[in-house]
Every structure is written in C-alpha cells, then in structure tokens.
Design a protein around this motif. Sequence first.
Motif, short mmCIF file in Angstrom:
data_model
loop_
_atom_site.label_atom_id
_atom_site.label_comp_id
_atom_site.label_asym_id
_atom_site.label_seq_id
_atom_site.Cartn_x
_atom_site.Cartn_y
_atom_site.Cartn_z
N LYS A 101 0.85 -1.19 0.00
CA LYS A 101 0.00 0.00 0.00
C LYS A 101 0.89 1.24 0.00
CE LYS A 101 -3.84 -2.23 2.42
NZ LYS A 101 -4.75 -2.18 3.59
N THR A 102 0.60 2.19 -0.90
CA THR A 102 1.50 3.32 -1.08
C THR A 102 0.87 4.65 -0.69
OG1 THR A 102 0.82 3.62 -3.39
CG2 THR A 102 2.72 2.19 -2.97
N SER A 103 1.72 5.59 -0.31
CA SER A 103 1.34 6.98 -0.06
C SER A 103 2.49 7.85 -0.53
CB SER A 103 1.05 7.21 1.42
OG SER A 103 2.22 6.96 2.20
N THR A 104 2.24 9.15 -0.75
CA THR A 104 3.29 10.04 -1.26
C THR A 104 3.35 11.32 -0.46
OG1 THR A 104 1.78 11.04 -2.87
CG2 THR A 104 3.09 9.15 -3.61
N GLN A 105 4.53 11.97 -0.52
CA GLN A 105 4.74 13.28 0.08
C GLN A 105 5.65 14.09 -0.83
OE1 GLN A 105 6.34 13.23 4.07
NE2 GLN A 105 5.13 11.45 4.66
N ASN A 106 5.45 15.41 -0.88
CA ASN A 106 6.39 16.32 -1.53
C ASN A 106 7.33 16.86 -0.46
OD1 ASN A 106 5.49 16.25 -4.24
ND2 ASN A 106 3.74 17.52 -3.69
N ILE A 107 8.62 16.65 -0.64
CA ILE A 107 9.59 17.00 0.39
C ILE A 107 10.73 17.79 -0.24
CG2 ILE A 107 11.15 16.11 2.18
CD1 ILE A 107 9.44 13.57 2.21
N GLU A 108 11.13 18.89 0.40
CA GLU A 108 12.23 19.71 -0.11
C GLU A 108 13.54 18.94 -0.08
OE1 GLU A 108 12.54 23.29 2.11
OE2 GLU A 108 11.03 24.34 0.91
N GLU A 109 14.39 19.25 -1.04
CA GLU A 109 15.73 18.69 -1.07
C GLU A 109 16.45 19.02 0.23
OE1 GLU A 109 18.44 19.67 -4.20
OE2 GLU A 109 17.15 18.74 -5.71
N GLY A 110 17.11 18.00 0.79
CA GLY A 110 17.90 18.20 2.00
C GLY A 110 17.10 18.16 3.27
N ALA A 111 15.76 18.16 3.17
CA ALA A 111 14.94 18.13 4.38
C ALA A 111 14.85 16.71 4.91
CB ALA A 111 13.54 18.67 4.08
N ALA A 112 14.70 16.60 6.24
CA ALA A 112 14.53 15.28 6.86
C ALA A 112 13.20 14.68 6.40
CB ALA A 112 14.56 15.39 8.37
N ILE A 113 13.23 13.42 6.05
CA ILE A 113 12.03 12.73 5.61
C ILE A 113 11.26 12.25 6.83
CG2 ILE A 113 11.14 10.71 4.37
CD1 ILE A 113 13.54 10.95 2.50
N THR A 114 9.99 12.58 6.88
CA THR A 114 9.12 12.08 7.94
C THR A 114 8.44 10.82 7.42
OG1 THR A 114 8.74 14.32 8.77
CG2 THR A 114 7.21 12.60 9.48
N PHE A 115 8.92 9.67 7.86
CA PHE A 115 8.37 8.41 7.38
C PHE A 115 7.01 8.14 8.03
CE2 PHE A 115 12.90 7.79 6.55
CZ PHE A 115 12.86 7.24 5.27
N PRO A 116 6.12 7.48 7.31
CA PRO A 116 4.83 7.12 7.92
C PRO A 116 5.02 6.14 9.08
CG PRO A 116 4.79 6.83 5.53
CD PRO A 116 6.21 7.07 5.91
N THR A 117 4.07 6.16 9.98
CA THR A 117 4.09 5.21 11.10
C THR A 117 3.71 3.82 10.58
OG1 THR A 117 3.51 6.93 12.67
CG2 THR A 117 3.12 4.66 13.35
N VAL A 118 4.48 2.82 10.99
CA VAL A 118 4.22 1.44 10.58
C VAL A 118 3.95 0.62 11.83
CG1 VAL A 118 5.11 -0.58 9.36
CG2 VAL A 118 5.76 1.72 8.61
N SER A 119 2.93 -0.20 11.79
CA SER A 119 2.64 -1.08 12.92
C SER A 119 3.86 -1.93 13.22
CB SER A 119 1.44 -1.98 12.60
OG SER A 119 1.23 -2.93 13.62
#
Length: 531
Positions: A101-119
Amino acid sequence: DLALTYAPINLTFANPSADPQTIIYTTSSTGDITVSSSNYVTTSINTENKTITVTPTAATPSTQTITVSQAKNNTYAAGNVTFTVTVNKPSHVATFSINGKTSTQNIEEGAAITFPTVSANIYGKTFVGWTTVPIDGETNEVPTTLVQSATMGTGNVTYYAVFANKTEGVITRDILDRSFTGVTTGTSYSTWSGKEGTSGAVYAGNSAGGNSSIQLRSTDNSGIIATTSGGKIKSITVEWNSNTTTDRTLWVFGKNSAYSNASQLYNNATQGTKIGEIIKGTNNALEINGDYSFIGIRSKSGAMYLTKISIEWQAAPTYSAYCTTIPTTTFTIAEACYDGEGTNTKYYGTYSNSSAFIVPSEVTISTIYVEDGTLRVTDLTPGTVVPANTGVMVSSTSAGEKTIALTSATGTTLTNNMLKPTGNGITDADMTETEDYKYYYLTMNGSQIGFWWRAKNGAAFDFPVANKAYLAVPADQAQIKGFSFSDMVDGIKAVGTAETEDKAIYNLAGQRVNKMQKGIYVVNGKKILVK
C-alpha cells in the motif's frame, strides 16, 4: 528617475530550475545600467526594451536583495533601486510502500524525511526499517540499504517498509561475588576491571572483601559498573550479608554508553539514569523495564555487604526472512464451533498449510497433546514460525476470515503436538485407525466443544477439506467418546478431562450397544473381554 515597474518588486522562484522572470525598468537618463552580482540568480539587461531578465541558478537556494544602478550623465545624477529574489529549495516526490500500500509526500531537497508510522507487528512479522530496493521474496541477509531515517535527495524516491521474523535474544545471568571481583579479603578498597561474565558483559569496580562479601561504600569511586554490554538489562538480584544494616540502599543506574570507571556513578552528568533501588529489609530484587545496555550500582549511603549479585541480560534479538511484501493467506474460523456466551464467546478451528507460517498476534494458535487422559494446550508466542505441514488449533474472540503470513523460514518442529495436518484434504476412507492411534475431530457435541472420536452413533465423520488438522492420540491415552474443554487461559494447561466417567458400552467398530455379550467392548476407555 530610475524606477522598476511595480516597485518594490519581490521575485519568487519555486526552485533553481524554474523559468526566468522579467523586470521592466523606466528611466530618462542615458547612463549605463548595471545589476549587482548574486549567488542565486543571473541577470541580463536589454536596454532597448528596458527589461532585466532574472534566471535562478542551481546554487544553494536563499533570499537576496539585488541592486539595479544607473550611472550619472550630463542631466541626471547616479541612482539605484533594489528588488529581492527568493529561490526556494526544490522538492521531490517520496513514495512510501507499506506491504504493497503506497502513499506520497512532496519534500524539499535536503529536508529530513518524515516516514509514515508502521505497525510494529504485521501478520506476525516485525517492522525493521526502510529500503529503497524492494526485496524479491524473502532473504536472511540484512538489506544493505536498510535505514531508519533519511533526508530528501535530488530526485524522486520510493521507500519500502522492511519486515522480518524476530527471534528474541536468550537471557543469561551473571553471578558476581567477591571471588569474581578478585578482592577477597579485608576492608581495604581496591580497584579492579576486566571481569567477564557469562553474558559477555565485562565489569569493573572498586570494592573491598569484608564479611566474606562484596563490600561497597558511598564514597566517590566505590561501586560496580559494566564496561562492555551483555545485551539489555532485565533484572538485578542481591543476597544481603547479615552484617548489612537494615535500610541500607543500593542504587541502580542504567545508560546506553559504556562506563569507564566507578567514579562516574558520583557525577550527575555521567552516572546515567537512576532506574531503581534495592533496600535491605524491604526487597532484594529489581525488575528493569527500560531499554538500557549498561548498568552501574553503588551504595546510596554507608557501607554494605553483598554476598552475591545476580544480573540478568537479554541478548539482542535476531532477524530472518526479510521482505518488503509479506506473503499472506487466509482461513476461516466458523461460528459453529465455539465456547462461552455473549462477549465471552471464543471460536475455534484447526489449521495446517503446506508452507511454513508465522503466528500472528490477532489469532491464538496452539498445539495440543494428551497426558494422563487430559487434553493439554500450549499457546504459541506471536512471531513463532510454524513449520510446513503442521497441524494446529486456532481460536479467536471473533469468527470469520483471518489473515496469516506465510514464510520461507523453516521453523522448529513443535514438541508435544498430537495434531496432524489434513494436507490437500482426506476422506474417511483414508482414516483407518490402527491399534496404536485413535483419531479425533474438533467439533461440538451438543453444547460441549472438544475433540470427539470420529464415529458417533455408528456414523463416521469425514475429516474435512485441506488445510485443517485432526487429533491422533496414542491408543493407551485415547478415550472412545472424546475430550472436552471449556475456557482457555494462557500458557500450558489442561483444558478439560476426557470423559472417564462415561459408562456407555461401545463395540470395536465404535458403535454404542445396550449390553455386553461375548466379545471385546470398550467401556470408559478400556477394553473389556466378555467370554
């Protein structure tokens, strides 16, 4: 009279590759027009059209004020005006795939990626991190791209959640006494180090050997610390020497970086977290719930004598069968096989598979055996790998379709399990009993749920379709009628006794008869010969 149209002007570029923008200027002077330099944009001037074209560059995005200047001529003095440019950091699309199952985010270059919560647990597998390379099937090799955190790079990226079978580490216990420390006599304090326990933890400290014990005091540098970890600390237990004054308190500290010497226990910045205390006359043990890799102990106040110190460590867990898509299958627990009423109702079934599978947390999976005429059940720990072609009992507080994860891991043969798989499905003709075994089928007998003999009132039960299980009981433990049980509790337990008080008479074909004539009969699970 130099001026910019619509001044003051603020130009904003979405990213360094954005299209150029144009500024129009007005002037009556013929003096030369120049534009100050910039690290973030380039400019070009068209004096005929009186325009300045501003193009962002790939330099580090930022905001800057730029000056447009005009030299003096015979009529006009020199002058200047300013405009600002803001070049934003480019953003890219991060796609996150969690078990397909997929989801997407737009994230600036160099910014920390906020990963989705996984069970933490999905179908019995444990989430262990993210990878940019999907795993084909399962592997026991740790993915080389496995990460827990990341920053956005210069292009779009897809991260896949990684799952694995988790095996908890073994628990070992280190026993520390005065011979372990090497300080065995007297009340003079000595510094010691390099003492390795069974767990692999290495200890150091400063102590004496008074009263045939480990003697500690509350003076700076006295105490015991771990310089090498033995895993995670689970508990500490002490045996107090009777010469220790009541209410003397042993302080216990924990942290996740190594201690170097016992003096660190007397400095707030280096002693770690105080995780508990053991008080003479009150308690002699401390269970540790935190996540600490190093331990330190010292006296709160005054001298104390410890005959023995036991420290339990749990080794780090191990992982296997890494995957990015968990292979699953489903099975159904029928409503017709249940125990209890209302909110206390629990539904039961049997299951087997030609592939190994993982015990989920949502469904109870159990093995069964018979001992001393009593049916006993062992609930398997979630995450356990059940080997292929193994019969088990399944139960849940709800009936219906359940999902279970398959795995390429082999698992370990389950001990004390008399359940047998039905494979691709077997018929009654395949189930010929022998003198060694009797076969039982999980079903309701009136209002009682249990494993009942395959013949009832002379009519044989067909063992059902594929991926089920039946109970094969050695003849010396078998009861003709069956084994019933009621509410279950965790662990290994009896779930009801066989019907040892059943005085009904059965012939060897399993048919109930009113009285015995010449021949062999079964009464209360025992064969009786009538001459």
